[in-house]
Scaffold this motif. Structure first.
Motif, PDB file in Angstrom:
ATOM      1  N   LEU A  99     -70.007  12.070   9.135  1.00 42.03           N
ATOM      2  CA  LEU A  99     -69.063  11.993   8.024  1.00 42.03           C
ATOM      3  C   LEU A  99     -69.628  12.538   6.726  1.00 42.03           C
ATOM      4  CD1 LEU A  99     -67.640   8.381   8.511  1.00 42.03           C
ATOM      5  CD2 LEU A  99     -66.520  10.543   9.077  1.00 42.03           C
ATOM      6  N   TRP A 115     -65.606   4.877   1.845  1.00 41.42           N
ATOM      7  CA  TRP A 115     -66.211   5.161   3.137  1.00 41.42           C
ATOM      8  C   TRP A 115     -65.519   4.388   4.260  1.00 41.42           C
ATOM      9  CZ3 TRP A 115     -69.021   9.278   3.340  1.00 41.42           C
ATOM     10  CH2 TRP A 115     -69.662   9.719   2.174  1.00 41.42           C
ATOM     11  N   SER A 116     -64.214   4.201   4.143  1.00 42.50           N
ATOM     12  CA  SER A 116     -63.471   3.425   5.136  1.00 42.50           C
ATOM     13  C   SER A 116     -63.428   4.097   6.511  1.00 42.50           C
ATOM     14  CB  SER A 116     -62.044   3.142   4.647  1.00 42.50           C
ATOM     15  OG  SER A 116     -61.341   4.356   4.453  1.00 42.50           O
ATOM     16  N   ASP A 117     -63.707   5.399   6.575  1.00 42.48           N
ATOM     17  CA  ASP A 117     -63.746   6.106   7.865  1.00 42.48           C
ATOM     18  C   ASP A 117     -65.047   5.836   8.622  1.00 42.48           C
ATOM     19  OD1 ASP A 117     -61.284   7.192   7.374  1.00 42.48           O
ATOM     20  OD2 ASP A 117     -62.046   9.142   6.739  1.00 42.48           O
ATOM     21  N   LYS A 126     -68.000   3.872  10.574  1.00 46.13           N
ATOM     22  CA  LYS A 126     -68.014   2.762  11.526  1.00 46.13           C
ATOM     23  C   LYS A 126     -68.919   1.657  11.005  1.00 46.13           C
ATOM     24  CE  LYS A 126     -67.696   5.929  15.384  1.00 46.13           C
ATOM     25  NZ  LYS A 126     -68.480   6.556  16.447  1.00 46.13           N
TER      26      LYS A 126
END
Length: 111
Positions: free
Chosen positions: A30, A104-106, A108
């Motif tokens: 990411l 940074w919600s994407d 894991k």
């Protein structure tokens, strides 16, 4: 030691110091900023500094070198830069204001 292993040690240090809302985020794929973020909250200046000190102590024992730190004197947002691992320690107000959890919600969550 890779960033994820160091993050687990940091997480343990935060748990020992009663850090709140501790998150370990896997950023691989990411971002090129870091492989991993650790984000946690503390109650006050002394609590945040104690959390930071414990992380540095435990990672130093494992020969993980701190590259840079910021915010220790003001202690509303302390950043500990370990290269591929970035550790963000916030008071509650700053954590809400900057919203790294949302940014940074994407990423894991690492359990």
């Amino acid at each position: 030691m890779d960033a994820m292993e160091a993050a687990k040690i940091a997480q343990g240090a935060l748990e020992d110091k009663l850090g709140q809302d501790i998150r370990v985020l896997d950023l691989r794929g990411l971002s090129n900023i870091a492989d991993c973020f650790v984000i946690a909250s503390g109650n006050n200046v002394n609590h945040l500094r104690g959390m930071a000190d414990e992380i540095v102590r435990k990672l130093t024992l494992e020969d993980v070198k701190l590259h840079h730190s910021e915010g220790y004197s003001g202690a509303t947002w302390i950043l500990l830069d370990y290269g591929n691992l970035l550790i963000h320690l916030f008071n509650k107000e700053q954590r809400d204001f900057y919203g790294l959890d949302h940014v940074w919600s994407d990423a894991k969550d690492v359990k």
